[in-house]
Design an enzyme around this catalytic site. Sequence first.
Site, mmCIF file in Angstrom:
data_model
loop_
_atom_site.group_PDB
_atom_site.id
_atom_site.type_symbol
_atom_site.label_atom_id
_atom_site.label_comp_id
_atom_site.label_asym_id
_atom_site.label_seq_id
_atom_site.Cartn_x
_atom_site.Cartn_y
_atom_site.Cartn_z
ATOM 1 N N SER A 137 0.837 -1.194 0.000
ATOM 2 C CA SER A 137 0.000 0.000 0.000
ATOM 3 C C SER A 137 0.876 1.251 0.000
ATOM 4 C CB SER A 137 -0.965 -0.054 1.192
ATOM 5 O OG SER A 137 -2.001 0.886 1.063
ATOM 6 N N MET A 138 0.788 2.116 0.999
ATOM 7 C CA MET A 138 1.689 3.255 1.084
ATOM 8 C C MET A 138 3.146 2.808 0.961
ATOM 9 S SD MET A 138 2.202 5.756 4.378
ATOM 10 C CE MET A 138 3.775 6.497 4.752
#
Length: 265
Positions: free
Chosen positions: A103-104
């Site tokens: 994700s991030m």
Amino acid sequence: MSAVKDGDDMWIRRLLFGQAGERAERAPATLVCFPHAGGSASFYLPVARLAPPTVEVLAVQYPGRQDRRAERCVEDIDELADRIVAALPARAVTRPLALFGHSMGALVAFEVARRLERRGTAPLELFVSGRRAPSIHRNDRAHLRPDDGLLAELRALGGTATTVLGDDDFMRAMLPVVRSDYRAVETYRHRPGPGLSCPVTALSGIDDPKARPDDVRAWRDHTRSRFEARFFPGGHFYLTDHVEEIVALVAGRVSSALLAADSRR
């Protein structure tokens, strides 16, 4: 199993495994793992437990959480990447290195890979999980939502124990960190440049609302080398249910890259 600081640096955690807390410092390769928004280095403890002794698993600890909770969060992906590259221990950049981000963490790992390549230290491979390609921009604004709206976002994505999701006070205490991380992700803008020279493998849950299959496949535009997209049953945090398969995939790719490098010597 536990995570400890690598030397005196706050950014990198060496993940220990086994009854004696065996370390893989002498392993021929290193895997550096980058957490998701609101996540911490300890998210990758299951990866260290399953990794073979040929791979030392390190994980990044962003400011603002756990033992760094008194520090201000970094709300800029480029700044995070700069500071992480500076913090990597010498052995991690002088021996074969692979990167894994969820994700991030996928964005941060990508920007770290770009910086390493500019320094002449190309990773063996970049593994990106649960994230669309950097060049695909969506006008996400979750970091601007009121607290209830941000809580709804977190609960929709899952990834947190059911008991924690039901603890409203605890969830609200997490919100400043989550909001800062979301701000970093949602204000990130990809700067065009040469594709990576290392292979890229993109992984995702087939039902992930944050990473549509076509957007995941668009990672192919960010490497001049081999690319593969792999999809698993599940949503944004599909990897918690498929960690054994994912670790086997990553370890197999790292081993193959090491063998290929040896054959070229």
